[in-house]
Design a protein around this motif. Sequence first.
Motif, mmCIF file in Angstrom:
data_model
loop_
_atom_site.group_PDB
_atom_site.id
_atom_site.type_symbol
_atom_site.label_atom_id
_atom_site.label_comp_id
_atom_site.label_asym_id
_atom_site.label_seq_id
_atom_site.Cartn_x
_atom_site.Cartn_y
_atom_site.Cartn_z
ATOM 1 N N CYS A 199 0.704 -1.256 0.087
ATOM 2 C CA CYS A 199 0.000 0.101 0.159
ATOM 3 C C CYS A 199 0.868 1.302 -0.135
ATOM 4 O O CYS A 199 0.405 2.231 -0.387
ATOM 5 C CB CYS A 199 -1.059 0.177 1.244
ATOM 6 N N SER A 200 2.074 1.148 0.049
ATOM 7 C CA SER A 200 2.902 2.441 0.090
ATOM 8 C C SER A 200 3.909 2.531 -0.963
ATOM 9 O O SER A 200 4.299 3.500 -1.294
ATOM 10 C CB SER A 200 3.987 2.342 1.488
ATOM 11 N N LEU A 201 4.547 1.502 -1.693
ATOM 12 C CA LEU A 201 5.545 1.671 -2.493
ATOM 13 C C LEU A 201 4.834 2.187 -4.006
ATOM 14 O O LEU A 201 3.598 1.833 -4.412
ATOM 15 C CB LEU A 201 5.924 0.290 -3.101
ATOM 16 N N PRO A 202 5.165 2.799 -4.622
ATOM 17 C CA PRO A 202 4.938 3.587 -6.145
ATOM 18 C C PRO A 202 4.769 2.264 -6.976
ATOM 19 O O PRO A 202 5.563 1.166 -6.825
ATOM 20 C CB PRO A 202 6.031 4.607 -6.300
ATOM 21 N N ALA A 203 4.036 2.642 -7.998
ATOM 22 C CA ALA A 203 3.744 1.550 -9.061
ATOM 23 C C ALA A 203 5.191 1.425 -9.675
ATOM 24 O O ALA A 203 5.341 0.217 -10.219
ATOM 25 C CB ALA A 203 2.564 2.127 -9.976
ATOM 26 N N ARG A 204 5.921 2.478 -9.824
ATOM 27 C CA ARG A 204 7.068 2.089 -10.691
ATOM 28 C C ARG A 204 8.313 2.543 -9.788
ATOM 29 O O ARG A 204 8.153 3.771 -9.111
ATOM 30 C CB ARG A 204 7.215 2.905 -11.922
ATOM 31 N N LEU A 205 9.660 2.190 -9.968
ATOM 32 C CA LEU A 205 10.604 2.577 -9.301
ATOM 33 C C LEU A 205 10.924 4.086 -9.823
ATOM 34 O O LEU A 205 11.123 4.334 -10.894
ATOM 35 C CB LEU A 205 11.929 1.837 -9.660
ATOM 36 N N PRO A 206 11.147 4.938 -8.878
ATOM 37 C CA PRO A 206 11.294 6.289 -9.167
ATOM 38 C C PRO A 206 12.411 6.548 -9.860
ATOM 39 O O PRO A 206 13.712 5.756 -9.490
ATOM 40 C CB PRO A 206 11.357 7.064 -7.722
ATOM 41 N N ASP A 207 12.733 7.390 -10.819
ATOM 42 C CA ASP A 207 14.097 7.912 -11.460
ATOM 43 C C ASP A 207 14.972 8.052 -10.461
ATOM 44 O O ASP A 207 16.243 7.931 -10.477
ATOM 45 C CB ASP A 207 13.848 8.823 -12.665
ATOM 46 N N ALA A 249 20.315 0.038 -14.599
ATOM 47 C CA ALA A 249 18.982 0.655 -14.175
ATOM 48 C C ALA A 249 17.768 0.197 -14.893
ATOM 49 O O ALA A 249 16.669 -0.013 -14.083
ATOM 50 C CB ALA A 249 18.958 2.127 -14.749
ATOM 51 N N GLN A 250 17.669 -0.311 -16.108
ATOM 52 C CA GLN A 250 16.702 -1.037 -16.611
ATOM 53 C C GLN A 250 16.372 -2.553 -16.099
ATOM 54 O O GLN A 250 15.221 -2.752 -15.711
ATOM 55 C CB GLN A 250 16.920 -1.138 -18.254
ATOM 56 N N THR A 251 17.505 -3.286 -15.711
ATOM 57 C CA THR A 251 17.293 -4.506 -14.794
ATOM 58 C C THR A 251 16.752 -4.215 -13.569
ATOM 59 O O THR A 251 15.880 -4.934 -13.043
ATOM 60 C CB THR A 251 18.713 -5.159 -14.644
ATOM 61 N N ALA A 252 17.302 -2.915 -12.876
ATOM 62 C CA ALA A 252 16.532 -2.698 -11.618
ATOM 63 C C ALA A 252 15.241 -2.445 -11.821
ATOM 64 O O ALA A 252 14.373 -2.791 -10.724
ATOM 65 C CB ALA A 252 17.475 -1.459 -10.763
ATOM 66 N N ARG A 253 14.827 -1.596 -12.715
ATOM 67 C CA ARG A 253 13.193 -1.352 -13.048
ATOM 68 C C ARG A 253 12.460 -2.619 -12.990
ATOM 69 O O ARG A 253 11.457 -2.632 -12.600
ATOM 70 C CB ARG A 253 12.948 -0.525 -14.091
ATOM 71 N N ALA A 254 13.129 -3.641 -13.946
ATOM 72 C CA ALA A 254 12.364 -4.771 -14.253
ATOM 73 C C ALA A 254 12.103 -5.524 -12.928
ATOM 74 O O ALA A 254 10.997 -5.968 -12.747
ATOM 75 C CB ALA A 254 13.147 -5.668 -15.304
ATOM 76 N N ASP A 255 13.348 -5.400 -12.050
ATOM 77 C CA ASP A 255 13.127 -6.356 -10.901
ATOM 78 C C ASP A 255 12.363 -5.572 -9.791
ATOM 79 O O ASP A 255 11.427 -6.395 -9.240
ATOM 80 C CB ASP A 255 14.567 -6.324 -10.103
ATOM 81 N N TYR A 256 12.069 -4.523 -9.883
ATOM 82 C CA TYR A 256 11.214 -3.757 -8.976
ATOM 83 C C TYR A 256 9.767 -4.146 -9.372
ATOM 84 O O TYR A 256 8.738 -4.295 -8.636
ATOM 85 C CB TYR A 256 11.168 -2.220 -9.268
ATOM 86 N N SER A 257 9.472 -4.196 -10.791
ATOM 87 C CA SER A 257 8.123 -4.792 -11.304
ATOM 88 C C SER A 257 7.763 -6.154 -10.892
ATOM 89 O O SER A 257 6.555 -6.353 -10.553
ATOM 90 C CB SER A 257 8.388 -4.604 -12.870
#
Length: 179
Positions: free
Chosen positions: A124-132, A143-151
């Motif tokens: 309920c607290s984490l944003p939908a996407r990893l902030p830039d 950074a692309q891999t980190a975004r994919a992992d956050y997803s």
Amino acid sequence: MRVILLARRVPGKADAVQLMAPDAQIPWSESASDRIRGILSEATARGAPPRITGVGNAFHTPGAIPGEGETQIFLNTETGDPVSLLVLRRPGQAPRWAVAMGEIVDEAARPPAADTLLWYRLACSLPARLPDSSLEGTDPAQAQTARADYSIIRRGLGACTRTRIPATPDAAQAPSRSM
């Protein structure tokens, strides 16, 4: 009708309580009672998961062989206590994620169980996407891999099922109920 009331005492009125929020009267069911009792027990226990206030730094470190790597995402908390998310990638295996409630991530770290305080605080607290801003200065491929992992983490948590109506300053003016 049986209900669960989340209320506080009204100062100066020993026979009155006030709802904590506009939706703090919940129809009673055994499952709702068990879930609320469990979360309240967790919230009052020593070492309770802190409230998540945002996402801090994140980075991905490639492993020694292709397809191997680790992403760490550090979360900001209300208390300043460390909470981090970790995604491990191994060749031929699905990525595995976990949450760590301390400085050290051990092999026993796992995703939180659904409907626990930690799960609610993350889902309920984490944003939908990893902030830039979490990836400033990071190599674009990493950074692309980190975004994919956050997803992967967001999908693993699932949607926040809390349907709370936030308390407003006017809630203090709401009528109280006698005991």
